[in-house]
Write a protein that holds these residues in place. Structure first.
Motif, PDB file in Angstrom:
ATOM      1  N   THR A 249     -66.146  24.441 -58.601  1.00 55.58           N
ATOM      2  CA  THR A 249     -65.423  25.328 -57.685  1.00 55.58           C
ATOM      3  C   THR A 249     -66.287  26.527 -57.291  1.00 55.58           C
ATOM      4  O   THR A 249     -66.383  26.884 -56.109  1.00 55.58           O
ATOM      5  CB  THR A 249     -64.132  25.823 -58.344  1.00 55.58           C
ATOM      6  N   LYS A 250     -66.937  27.146 -58.271  1.00 56.22           N
ATOM      7  CA  LYS A 250     -67.746  28.347 -58.008  1.00 56.22           C
ATOM      8  C   LYS A 250     -68.891  28.055 -57.054  1.00 56.22           C
ATOM      9  O   LYS A 250     -69.046  28.726 -56.019  1.00 56.22           O
ATOM     10  CB  LYS A 250     -68.303  28.883 -59.328  1.00 56.22           C
ATOM     11  N   TYR A 251     -69.689  27.032 -57.388  1.00 53.78           N
ATOM     12  CA  TYR A 251     -70.899  26.804 -56.602  1.00 53.78           C
ATOM     13  C   TYR A 251     -70.608  26.094 -55.283  1.00 53.78           C
ATOM     14  O   TYR A 251     -71.361  26.253 -54.310  1.00 53.78           O
ATOM     15  CB  TYR A 251     -71.931  26.043 -57.441  1.00 53.78           C
ATOM     16  N   ALA A 252     -69.535  25.309 -55.242  1.00 54.36           N
ATOM     17  CA  ALA A 252     -69.142  24.708 -53.957  1.00 54.36           C
ATOM     18  C   ALA A 252     -68.757  25.788 -52.963  1.00 54.36           C
ATOM     19  O   ALA A 252     -69.099  25.712 -51.779  1.00 54.36           O
ATOM     20  CB  ALA A 252     -67.986  23.741 -54.169  1.00 54.36           C
ATOM     21  N   ARG A 253     -68.060  26.810 -53.427  1.00 53.18           N
ATOM     22  CA  ARG A 253     -67.690  27.914 -52.540  1.00 53.18           C
ATOM     23  C   ARG A 253     -68.916  28.687 -52.075  1.00 53.18           C
ATOM     24  O   ARG A 253     -69.015  29.083 -50.897  1.00 53.18           O
ATOM     25  CB  ARG A 253     -66.725  28.848 -53.261  1.00 53.18           C
ATOM     26  N   ILE A 254     -69.861  28.909 -52.977  1.00 51.15           N
ATOM     27  CA  ILE A 254     -71.097  29.606 -52.599  1.00 51.15           C
ATOM     28  C   ILE A 254     -71.818  28.811 -51.517  1.00 51.15           C
ATOM     29  O   ILE A 254     -72.258  29.369 -50.500  1.00 51.15           O
ATOM     30  CB  ILE A 254     -72.006  29.801 -53.833  1.00 51.15           C
ATOM     31  N   TRP A 255     -71.948  27.510 -51.725  1.00 53.19           N
ATOM     32  CA  TRP A 255     -72.621  26.649 -50.739  1.00 53.19           C
ATOM     33  C   TRP A 255     -71.899  26.715 -49.393  1.00 53.19           C
ATOM     34  O   TRP A 255     -72.532  26.849 -48.349  1.00 53.19           O
ATOM     35  CB  TRP A 255     -72.667  25.210 -51.259  1.00 53.19           C
ATOM     36  N   GLU A 256     -70.570  26.586 -49.414  1.00 52.71           N
ATOM     37  CA  GLU A 256     -69.786  26.601 -48.175  1.00 52.71           C
ATOM     38  C   GLU A 256     -69.973  27.917 -47.420  1.00 52.71           C
ATOM     39  O   GLU A 256     -70.090  27.940 -46.193  1.00 52.71           O
ATOM     40  CB  GLU A 256     -68.298  26.390 -48.489  1.00 52.71           C
ATOM     41  N   GLU A 257     -69.994  29.011 -48.156  1.00 51.03           N
ATOM     42  CA  GLU A 257     -70.165  30.319 -47.516  1.00 51.03           C
ATOM     43  C   GLU A 257     -71.543  30.424 -46.855  1.00 51.03           C
ATOM     44  O   GLU A 257     -71.664  30.921 -45.731  1.00 51.03           O
ATOM     45  CB  GLU A 257     -69.987  31.438 -48.551  1.00 51.03           C
TER      46      GLU A 257
END
Length: 565
Positions: A249-257
Motif C-alpha cells: 500500500t505504501k509504495y504503490a501510493r508513492i509510485w502512483e503519485e
C-alpha cells in the motif's frame, strides 16, 4: 482451495458478475483510462458478434486476480483487466436504465450491486470496489448504483471536463454507451443483447492468493484493452518483491503519485534513473534495461539495485531531486541557476543533460552546483552546435556521470577543473555561431542563452507560452523601405540570418510586423505590443539605427558572450 494454489478457468460474464466474484481495484492500480475509441470499439465488437455469431463464444480478454484469503467471501484484487471489467460494470448500468422490463432491470442490477437484507444478514455491496486514488465511490453511487443514474446526462457532461481522470473517463463512457444503445434500441430488443453477453461473452481468469505469484502472472498476461507499459510491468515486479500488504500500500501510493506527476513523461523520468545507474547508451527497452543491466536477473550477484523497497526508495529520492532542481522547487537555488535550467528545458532538443545534474545534486547537494551547471551546459551546447553525433554527445554525458562517481565531496574542484571532461572545439564553435544561424536547430537556444546571460538574475525566466525568432532586418524588405537605404544587397546577404539581427519575441510570429522599418518596429517592441525579450528590448532601445555598423558591433559582443570571453 488450498493456500498457494493457482486457479485458472474461463467464465461467462454472468458468472464473473455473480456471487462467486467480488472485485477490488487496489490503490496501486492506474486510473480508469479508457476513452471514446476504446469504449466504442468494445460495444461495436460485441454487437457485431451478437448479430453475426450469436451462438459462438466471444472472448473478452484475461483477468489476473489475487485471491484474498482473509475475506469471508470470494473477494479478489484485480491486477490486470480492470479497464475492461470497469467498462462492463458501466455498461450494465446503462443497459439496466434503458430496458423497460422490470424483471430484467432487477436481474442486471444484481450483477452490479447487492442490496442490503437485514433479515438475512446480507450487507449492501458493490460488485467492484475502487481503492484507487481518484476517489470514485461517490460517482459510482450517484451514476452507476443508483437506478436511472446513467440518465443524468447534464450532470455527466460536467464530469467530462473534470481534472479527475477516472471520473472524466467514466462519465464519458456512460454517455458514449447510452448513445450507442439508444440507437440500437430502435431496431432490436436490448434484452436479447444482454442475454448474449451474459451467456456467450467470457473472460479467462487466473487467480492465486500468493502475492509474488500474482504479480508474476501479471507480468506474463496482458489485458486486450490498454497494453501494459514498461513502467506498469516494472511496478508490478517491484510490488511483487515487497514483504507485506502494508509495504504494498505504501509504495504503490508513492509510485502512483510520482507517475501522476510526470504523466506521459514517466518513462522518460525512469530512463534518467536508468542512465544514472548504467552510465551507458540504452540498447533495449526500459524494462529490459532495468532487468538486464540494473537488477541483473540472470546474475543477481552483479545487481546495482534490489527489487522492491530499495527500488521504490531510489525512485522516490530522484523524484524529489527532479522536483528540486529541474522543476526548481528548491528555494535555495540561485536565480542564475534557475534561469539557465529554464532556458535549457525550453531550448535544448535533447534532455541527456538532465541525468548528470541530478546525479551531481544527489551526491554533492548545492555545493558549487552553479559552476557545475555552467560547465555541463557549455559542453552540451558546444558539442551540439559543432555537429557532434548524438551517440558521441551521450557518451560525453555518461563520462561526466562516471567522473561524478569518482569524485569525493572534499575534492569537487578536481571535477570542475577537468578540462578534458568539458572540452569543446572552440574554433568550430565560434565559426558556427558567427555564421548564419537562422533555421538551425540551435538558433532559438543560443538566443535564449544570450537572454539568460544578459539578465540581471533578479528574477528567473519562465512562463512563456510562445517563443519565436524574429528578424529585425527583414528577409525580404520592400523596395521602397528604409532598409534598402541602410543595407545594400551584399550587406543584407551577410547580416540577415546572423545572431546580431535576430531577436526573441514571446508570441507567435507576426507577418505584418516583419517588413516594417526599424523606427516602427522599435516603437512596437518598446510599447509591448510585441513582447520582445528583455535583453533584446534594451539593446533595441539603446540604438537609434539598425545598420551594418550596429550589427557588426552586436555580433562581436554576442559571440564573445557565448564563448565566455
Amino acid at each position: 482451495m488450498p493456500p498457494g494454489t493457482i486457479d485458472a478457468n474461463k467464465e461467462i460474464l454472468q458468472k464473473i458478475f455473480s456471487e462467486d466474484f467480488w472485485f477490488i481495484i487496489p490503490e496501486y492500480q492506474r486510473s480508469y483510462v479508457w476513452q471514446t475509441d476504446n469504449v466504442n470499439e468494445l460495444a461495436e465488437d460485441l454487437f457485431f458478434a451478437f448479430e453475426n455469431k450469436p451462438d459462438s463464444e466471444y472472448f473478452l480478454g484475461s483477468l489476473v486476480l489475487k485471491r484474498l484469503i482473509s475475506s469471508s467471501f470470494p473477494e479478489y484484487e484485480v491486477l490486470d483487466g480492470q479497464q475492461r471489467l470497469t467498462t462492463f460494470f458501466i455498461m450494465m448500468a446503462v443497459l439496466r436504465d434503458l430496458i423497460q422490463n422490470e424483471k430484467a432491470k432487477n436481474t442486471i442490477h444484481k450483477k452490479i450491486y447487492q442490496e442490503e437484507d437485514i433479515l438475512e444478514n446480507v450487507p449492501a455491496r458493490m460488485r467492484i470496489t475502487y481503492k484507487i486514488r481518484d476517489k470514485v465511490e461517490d460517482f459510482i453511487n450517484n451514476f452507476i448504483i443508483l437506478r436511472d443514474g446513467t440518465t443524468k446526462i447534464e450532470e455527466l457532461e460536467q464530469y467530462r471536463e473534470s481534472d479527475n481522470l477516472s471520473l472524466m473517463n467514466m462519465a464519458n463512457a456512460i454517455i458514449i454507451l447510452r448513445d450507442y444503445f439508444v440507437e440500437k434500441q430502435e431496431h432490436i430488443d436490448l434484452q436479447l443483447f444482454v442475454k448474449f453477453i451474459f451467456n456467450k461473452a467470457l473472460f479467462i481468469y487466473v487467480s492465486t492468493d500468493n502475492t509474488e505469484d500474482a504479480f508474476r502472472l501479471f507480468t506474463i498476461l496482458n489485458n486486450r484493452g490498454i497494453p501494459l507499459t514498461n513502467a506498469d510491468i516494472l511496478k508490478s515486479q517491484n510490488i511483487g518483491a515487497l514483504k507485506n500488504d502494508k509495504e504494498v500500500t505504501k509504495y504503490a501510493r508513492i509510485w502512483e503519485e510520482i507517475e501522476g506527476k510526470h504523466g506521459d513523461d514517466f518513462d522518460r523520468f525512469l530512463q534518467f534513473i536508468r542512465t544514472i545507474l548504467v552510465q551507458d547508451k540504452a540498447r533495449t527497452n526500459l524494462l529490459e534495461e532495468f532487468n538486464d543491466k540494473i537488477y541483473y536477473l540472470k546474475s543477481p550477484t552483479k545487481s546495482k539495485l534490489k527489487l522492491g523497497k530499495e527500488t521504490f526508495e531510489l525512485i522516490n529520492r530522484y523524484n524529489t531531486i527532479y522536483e528540486e532542481i529541474i522543476d526548481l522547487q528548491n528555494d535555495d537555488l540561485s536565480n542564475e541557476f534557475k534561469n539557465l535550467v529554464t532556458v535549457m528545458k525550453i531550448g535544448m532538443r535533447s534532455d541527456d543533460w538532465i541525468p548528470p545534474i541530478m546525479h551531481y545534486y544527489a551526491k554533492f547537494g548545492l555545493n558549487k552546483i552553479d559552476t557545475f551547471l555552467k560547465c555541463l551546459e557549455y559542453k552540451f551546447t558546444g558539442d551540439w552546435v559543432c555537429g557532434i553525433t548524438p551517440t558521441a554527445r551521450l557518451e560525453a554525458m555518461n563520462n561526466i556521470l562516471k567522473a561524478i562517481d569518482n569524485t569525493d565531496a572534499s575534492n569537487i574542484n578536481r571535477l570542475l577543473d577537468n578540462k578534458k571532461l568539458f572540452k569543446i572545439d572552440e574554433t568550430d564553435f565560434r565559426g558556427y555561431i558567427q555564421g548564419n544561424v537562422y533555421g538551425k536547430q540551435y538558433c532559438r537556444y543560443l538566443l535564449l542563452k544570450i537572454e539568460c546571460l544578459l539578465s540581471d538574475n533578479t528574477v528567473h525566466l519562465s512562463g512563456y507560452k510562445y517563443i519565436t525568432v524574429e528578424h529585425v532586418l527583414p528577409q525580404n524588405p520592400k523596395a521602397n523601405s528604409q532598409w534598402r537605404n541602410d543595407f545594400n544587397d551584399e550587406e543584407r546577404q551577410v547580416w540577415t540570418n546572423k545572431l546580431a539581427n535576430l531577436v526573441l519575441i514571446s508570441q507567435k510570429k507576426n507577418s505584418a510586423l516583419g517588413n516594417l522599418d526599424f523606427e516602427e518596429k522599435k516603437s512596437i517592441y518598446l510599447k509591448k505590443r510585441i513582447d520582445a525579450f528583455h535583453a533584446n528590448k534594451i539593446f533595441i532601445e539603446q540604438n537609434k539605427k539598425w545598420n551594418p555598423a550596429t550589427l557588426e558591433k552586436r555580433q562581436k559582443e554576442l559571440v564573445n558572450l557565448l564563448i565566455g570571453n
